[in-house]
Write a protein that holds these residues in place. Structure first.
Motif, PDB file in Angstrom:
ATOM      1  N   ALA A  64       0.833  -1.338   0.164  1.00  0.00           N
ATOM      2  CA  ALA A  64       0.012  -0.035  -0.078  1.00  0.00           C
ATOM      3  C   ALA A  64       0.806   1.311   0.166  1.00  0.00           C
ATOM      4  CB  ALA A  64      -0.846   0.202   1.263  1.00  0.00           C
ATOM      5  N   GLY A  65       0.470   2.378  -0.685  1.00  0.00           N
ATOM      6  CA  GLY A  65       1.353   3.392  -0.970  1.00  0.00           C
ATOM      7  C   GLY A  65       2.609   3.297  -1.342  1.00  0.00           C
ATOM      8  N   GLN A  66       3.687   3.977  -0.654  1.00  0.00           N
ATOM      9  CA  GLN A  66       5.095   3.969  -1.034  1.00  0.00           C
ATOM     10  C   GLN A  66       5.444   4.347  -2.343  1.00  0.00           C
ATOM     11  OE1 GLN A  66       6.730   4.108   1.402  1.00  0.00           O
ATOM     12  NE2 GLN A  66       5.861   3.212   3.231  1.00  0.00           N
ATOM     13  N   ARG A  67       4.991   5.283  -3.211  1.00  0.00           N
ATOM     14  CA  ARG A  67       5.225   5.361  -4.655  1.00  0.00           C
ATOM     15  C   ARG A  67       6.631   5.669  -4.989  1.00  0.00           C
ATOM     16  NH1 ARG A  67       3.592  10.344  -8.117  1.00  0.00           N
ATOM     17  NH2 ARG A  67       2.909   9.203  -9.967  1.00  0.00           N
ATOM     18  N   LEU A  68       7.299   6.494  -3.927  1.00  0.00           N
ATOM     19  CA  LEU A  68       8.654   6.418  -4.224  1.00  0.00           C
ATOM     20  C   LEU A  68       9.571   5.467  -4.119  1.00  0.00           C
ATOM     21  CD1 LEU A  68      10.987   8.629  -4.681  1.00  0.00           C
ATOM     22  CD2 LEU A  68      11.076   9.140  -2.165  1.00  0.00           C
TER      23      LEU A  68
ATOM     24  N   GLY B 263      13.524   3.920   7.176  1.00  0.00           N
ATOM     25  CA  GLY B 263      12.295   4.469   7.812  1.00  0.00           C
ATOM     26  C   GLY B 263      12.078   3.790   9.106  1.00  0.00           C
ATOM     27  N   SER B 264      10.850   4.011   9.698  1.00  0.00           N
ATOM     28  CA  SER B 264      10.593   3.741  11.114  1.00  0.00           C
ATOM     29  C   SER B 264      10.294   2.272  10.995  1.00  0.00           C
ATOM     30  CB  SER B 264       9.298   4.639  11.598  1.00  0.00           C
ATOM     31  OG  SER B 264       8.342   4.666  10.692  1.00  0.00           O
ATOM     32  N   PRO B 265       9.863   1.674  12.001  1.00  0.00           N
ATOM     33  CA  PRO B 265       9.566   0.109  12.116  1.00  0.00           C
ATOM     34  C   PRO B 265       8.099   0.223  11.480  1.00  0.00           C
ATOM     35  CG  PRO B 265      10.825   0.830  14.162  1.00  0.00           C
ATOM     36  CD  PRO B 265      10.369   2.014  13.399  1.00  0.00           C
ATOM     37  N   GLY B 266       7.650  -0.780  10.970  1.00  0.00           N
ATOM     38  CA  GLY B 266       6.438  -0.964  10.252  1.00  0.00           C
ATOM     39  C   GLY B 266       6.080  -0.265   8.941  1.00  0.00           C
ATOM     40  N   ALA B 267       7.006   0.438   8.478  1.00  0.00           N
ATOM     41  CA  ALA B 267       6.734   1.190   7.558  1.00  0.00           C
ATOM     42  C   ALA B 267       6.793   0.254   5.931  1.00  0.00           C
ATOM     43  CB  ALA B 267       7.706   2.368   7.072  1.00  0.00           C
ATOM     44  N   GLY B 268       7.168  -0.794   5.869  1.00  0.00           N
ATOM     45  CA  GLY B 268       7.159  -1.710   4.756  1.00  0.00           C
ATOM     46  C   GLY B 268       8.483  -1.937   4.302  1.00  0.00           C
ATOM     47  N   LYS B 269       9.525  -1.614   4.996  1.00  0.00           N
ATOM     48  CA  LYS B 269      10.725  -1.659   4.241  1.00  0.00           C
ATOM     49  C   LYS B 269      10.992  -3.388   3.846  1.00  0.00           C
ATOM     50  CE  LYS B 269      13.112  -0.104   7.713  1.00  0.00           C
ATOM     51  NZ  LYS B 269      11.963   0.120   8.765  1.00  0.00           N
ATOM     52  N   THR B 270      10.868  -4.105   4.872  1.00  0.00           N
ATOM     53  CA  THR B 270      11.131  -5.767   4.429  1.00  0.00           C
ATOM     54  C   THR B 270       9.961  -6.144   3.438  1.00  0.00           C
ATOM     55  OG1 THR B 270      11.768  -6.078   6.691  1.00  0.00           O
ATOM     56  CG2 THR B 270      11.217  -7.982   5.491  1.00  0.00           C
ATOM     57  N   MET B 271       8.923  -5.758   3.495  1.00  0.00           N
ATOM     58  CA  MET B 271       7.741  -6.027   2.459  1.00  0.00           C
ATOM     59  C   MET B 271       8.052  -5.525   1.102  1.00  0.00           C
ATOM     60  SD  MET B 271       3.689  -4.999   2.701  1.00  0.00           S
ATOM     61  CE  MET B 271       2.496  -6.035   1.759  1.00  0.00           C
ATOM     62  N   LEU B 272       8.696  -4.387   0.828  1.00  0.00           N
ATOM     63  CA  LEU B 272       9.250  -3.818  -0.446  1.00  0.00           C
ATOM     64  C   LEU B 272      10.367  -4.703  -0.646  1.00  0.00           C
ATOM     65  CD1 LEU B 272       9.323   0.016   0.497  1.00  0.00           C
ATOM     66  CD2 LEU B 272       8.016  -1.263  -1.487  1.00  0.00           C
TER      67      LEU B 272
ATOM     68  N   LEU C 166      19.977  -2.695   1.685  1.00  0.00           N
ATOM     69  CA  LEU C 166      20.053  -2.577   3.070  1.00  0.00           C
ATOM     70  C   LEU C 166      18.676  -1.979   3.651  1.00  0.00           C
ATOM     71  CD1 LEU C 166      23.520  -0.870   3.247  1.00  0.00           C
ATOM     72  CD2 LEU C 166      23.021  -2.929   3.625  1.00  0.00           C
ATOM     73  N   ALA C 167      18.344  -2.095   4.951  1.00  0.00           N
ATOM     74  CA  ALA C 167      17.211  -1.591   5.416  1.00  0.00           C
ATOM     75  C   ALA C 167      17.652  -1.160   6.968  1.00  0.00           C
ATOM     76  CB  ALA C 167      15.853  -2.455   5.548  1.00  0.00           C
ATOM     77  N   ALA C 168      17.115   0.124   7.441  1.00  0.00           N
ATOM     78  CA  ALA C 168      17.651   0.613   8.692  1.00  0.00           C
ATOM     79  C   ALA C 168      16.609   1.343   9.327  1.00  0.00           C
ATOM     80  CB  ALA C 168      18.858   0.911   8.791  1.00  0.00           C
TER      81      ALA C 168
ATOM     82  N   ILE D 234      26.249   2.866  -2.632  1.00  0.00           N
ATOM     83  CA  ILE D 234      24.631   2.656  -2.705  1.00  0.00           C
ATOM     84  C   ILE D 234      24.378   3.569  -3.582  1.00  0.00           C
ATOM     85  CG2 ILE D 234      22.702   2.337  -1.443  1.00  0.00           C
ATOM     86  CD1 ILE D 234      24.703   0.165  -0.725  1.00  0.00           C
ATOM     87  N   ASP D 235      23.499   3.354  -4.572  1.00  0.00           N
ATOM     88  CA  ASP D 235      23.160   4.157  -5.646  1.00  0.00           C
ATOM     89  C   ASP D 235      21.686   4.936  -5.203  1.00  0.00           C
ATOM     90  OD1 ASP D 235      25.081   3.488  -7.269  1.00  0.00           O
ATOM     91  OD2 ASP D 235      23.979   1.827  -8.290  1.00  0.00           O
ATOM     92  N   LEU D 236      20.847   4.216  -4.641  1.00  0.00           N
ATOM     93  CA  LEU D 236      19.535   4.750  -4.316  1.00  0.00           C
ATOM     94  C   LEU D 236      19.425   4.474  -2.810  1.00  0.00           C
ATOM     95  CD1 LEU D 236      17.772   2.310  -6.779  1.00  0.00           C
ATOM     96  CD2 LEU D 236      18.535   4.593  -7.213  1.00  0.00           C
ATOM     97  N   ARG D 237      19.148   5.941  -2.309  1.00  0.00           N
ATOM     98  CA  ARG D 237      18.707   5.825  -0.775  1.00  0.00           C
ATOM     99  C   ARG D 237      17.402   6.616  -0.797  1.00  0.00           C
ATOM    100  NH1 ARG D 237      24.552   8.857   0.225  1.00  0.00           N
ATOM    101  NH2 ARG D 237      25.898   7.496  -0.951  1.00  0.00           N
ATOM    102  N   VAL D 238      16.346   5.948  -0.118  1.00  0.00           N
ATOM    103  CA  VAL D 238      15.334   6.237  -0.327  1.00  0.00           C
ATOM    104  C   VAL D 238      14.495   6.310   1.180  1.00  0.00           C
ATOM    105  CG1 VAL D 238      12.716   5.754  -1.310  1.00  0.00           C
ATOM    106  CG2 VAL D 238      14.889   5.142  -2.678  1.00  0.00           C
ATOM    107  N   PRO D 239      13.697   7.293   1.626  1.00  0.00           N
ATOM    108  CA  PRO D 239      12.982   7.197   2.687  1.00  0.00           C
ATOM    109  C   PRO D 239      11.737   6.405   2.650  1.00  0.00           C
ATOM    110  CG  PRO D 239      12.817   9.387   1.831  1.00  0.00           C
ATOM    111  CD  PRO D 239      13.706   8.527   0.848  1.00  0.00           C
ATOM    112  N   VAL D 240      11.457   5.648   3.682  1.00  0.00           N
ATOM    113  CA  VAL D 240      10.222   4.854   3.568  1.00  0.00           C
ATOM    114  C   VAL D 240       9.315   5.270   4.532  1.00  0.00           C
ATOM    115  CG1 VAL D 240       8.943   2.392   3.578  1.00  0.00           C
ATOM    116  CG2 VAL D 240      11.421   2.905   2.707  1.00  0.00           C
ATOM    117  N   GLU D 241       8.243   6.209   4.299  1.00  0.00           N
ATOM    118  CA  GLU D 241       7.291   6.902   5.368  1.00  0.00           C
ATOM    119  C   GLU D 241       6.366   5.878   5.808  1.00  0.00           C
ATOM    120  OE1 GLU D 241       8.142   9.497   6.724  1.00  0.00           O
ATOM    121  OE2 GLU D 241       9.811  10.269   5.054  1.00  0.00           O
TER     122      GLU D 241
END
Length: 539
Positions: free
Chosen positions: A220-224, A243-252, A370-372, A409-416
């Motif tokens: 859901a969401g996370q267009r960027l 991004g913060s926990p539960g935002a969807g980093k692992t899911m992505l 990487l996710a953090a 790392i080429d792409l550094r993206v915030p996951v809101e």
């Protein structure tokens, strides 16, 4: 006096060396001597082979027996030499014709009852044999399908030493119980002790053990972040999700392998060889034809990540993810030493491990994700709550990801965090299949552009080639050059921005990167909006 020789393979990582197994019988006190730099497991084969021969109905020679493994300077380890040693001894004793095994290469462990058991590394061993000119190999039946992936090599899968003796002596082949799946992860192979070229089929299991991979439409969401996944898959660019926990980093991250094109035949053989050596081939699936996905725990040690262990090193997670995705969740919780060990493999595409027992090279051309969290509590800068971490703690936490590593790392993206409206919206985003189609088209454009080169994706293209031979549109690099002059962008960073810009251009169908494509690449790297930026490049 009797003498016989046959072939086997000693594996050093995923590379093999053909070993000549020689057996010599001389009059004298009955004894069994094994020479040739064998490890403890291989030395124990003397007892396994003797019991297997006797329980297979053959006589054990009561003479002075010497078995030599040549070249003697190459370390030999494991139980995969058992079958070759047994046949060499039987040929020296004239139970079978020495000429029948002289041009054979034999791989397999023997049980005390004479059963032939699967071992790791059959595919790289048979590839080594084929390169050395062998055209007939004998392997455990469970691994016959894996061995048959190598072209122009006749494969004989046997269930027992008794069957092999009968085949080599031209006698009726006895029936043996169907073996179960071996402990090394090998799947069922061809049935019946006869030469042939099995044609194994089937699909590689996805990383979560199902036939249906996770779909991007479920996010859901996370267009960027979704756009970053598409760019990462199209150009093989490394990705950092913060991004913060539960935002969807692992899911992505779990949905990234589904966007990658299927492996080529050569890539599939390379990946399967690594998994064969590690013993992680899916049962019944001899060929890994989809990009692998490896997600080690954040407490993984240095050997677990890049390879190692006692004696000669073995493949780690970086090699198991070869031509696939290596996902490091909670990366800031990992040891800085472990993370920095990835710097060299990310540049060269291989791991080089030096030990007292020898030096080993293992393939590790991975797409790193990487996710953090932004801080130990995960709430720094989040509207979900107030962060209680002191500023010094936040700085130390973020410093665990070193500058040299992040520079790769080429792409550094915030996951809101996703809002209620996006979660409850009935219409989801694009599916994996839709995005994968665009990724495939972009890969084809890049492959056509780099035809005849040593690379086929933008993430691998040398920066000097992109600046000279495939330069972007005039003035497109203006903002990137300003960042380089200010010191906010390194020379390596400029090359990586250019690589990402080419990928954005390939996805958009542009002949060469425009200023908007470069602005999008800069935003992905720095997080600062430039001109139209990523939003202007979204489909």
């Amino acid at each position: 006096m009797g003498f016989a020789r046959t072939g086997a393979v000693a594996l050093v990582g995923v590379e093999g060396v053909v070993v000549e197994v020689q057996a010599d019988l001389e009059p004298g006190l009955a004894a069994f001597t094994l020479v040739g730099l064998a490890d403890r497991t291989l030395n124990e084969s003397r007892d396994r082979v003797r019991a297997a021969v006797l329980n297979s109905g053959a006589e054990w020679p009561q003479k002075k027996l010497t078995v030599g493994l040549s070249p003697a300077a190459v370390p030999k380890r494991g139980s995969g030499f058992d079958l070759a040693v047994a046949c060499a001894v039987l040929a020296a004793a004239e139970r079978i014709d020495p000429k029948a095994i002289a041009d054979l290469l034999l791989i397999g462990e023997l049980g005390l009852d004479g059963g032939v058991r699967p071992v790791r590394g059959v595919l790289p061993a048979v590839l080594t044999a084929a390169e050395a000119g062998y055209r007939q190999v004998v392997v455990p039946e469970q691994t016959a399908a894996e061995a048959a992936l190598v072209p122009d090599v006749a494969v004989l899968g046997v269930r027992s030493l008794r069957q092999l003796i009968a085949v080599l002596a031209g006698e009726p082949v006895p029936e043996e119980p169907t073996p179960g799946t071996g402990p090394e992860g090998a799947g069922p192979g061809a049935h019946g002790a006869s030469w042939g070229y099995p044609r194994p089929g089937g699909l590689y299991r996805t990383f979560d053990g199902t036939e249906r991979p996770p779909d991007l439409a479920e996010v859901a969401g996370q267009r960027l972040a979704r756009r970053a996944l598409e760019v990462a898959a199209a150009g093989r660019h490394h990705l950092f999700l913060k991004g913060s926990p539960g935002a969807g980093k692992t899911m992505l991250a779990e949905r990234l392998p589904g966007l990658l094109p299927p492996l080529t035949r050569q890539e599939a053989l390379e990946v399967t060889a690594v998994h064969s050596v590690s013993g992680s081939l899916p049962p019944g699936r001899p060929l890994v034809d989809r990009p692998p996905y490896c997600a080690p725990h954040h407490s993984a040690s240095l050997p677990a990540l890049v390879g190692g262990g006692s004696g000669l090193p073995r493949p780690g997670a970086a090699s198991l993810a070869h031509h696939g995705v290596l996902f490091l969740d909670e990366a800031a919780e990992m040891s800085s030493q472990v993370l920095d060990a990835l710097r060299q493999p990310l540049e060269s595409g291989q791991v080089v491990v030096a030990r007292s027992a020898g030096m080993l090279r293992m393939p590790a051309r991975v797409l790193l994700v990487l996710a953090a969290n932004p801080c130990p509590c995960g709430l720094h800068g989040s509207p979900a709550g107030e962060c209680e971490c002191p500023p010094s703690t936040v700085r130390r936490y973020r410093a665990r990801l070193s500058g040299p590593l992040l520079d790769r790392i080429d792409l550094r993206v915030p996951v809101e965090p996703v809002g209620r409206a996006e979660l409850t919206s009935p219409g989801g985003g694009e599916s994996t299949a839709e995005v994968a189609e665009r990724v495939g088209a972009a890969r084809e454009r890049a492959a056509a552009r780099y035809a005849g080169m040593a690379w086929s994706t933008n993430g691998e293209a040398p920066g000097h080639e992109l600046r000279s031979r495939w330069a972007p549109a005039p003035g497109a690099l203006a903002r990137a050059e300003m960042d380089l002059d200010r010191g906010t962008l390194t020379a390596r960073g400029l090359d990586r921005v250019l690589r990402v810009a080419w990928t954005v251009a390939d996805l958009a169908g542009h002949d060469r990167p425009t200023a908007d494509d470069v602005d999008a690449a800069l935003e992905f790297r720095t997080g600062v909006r430039r001109g139209a930026g990523v939003a202007g490049s979204l489909p």
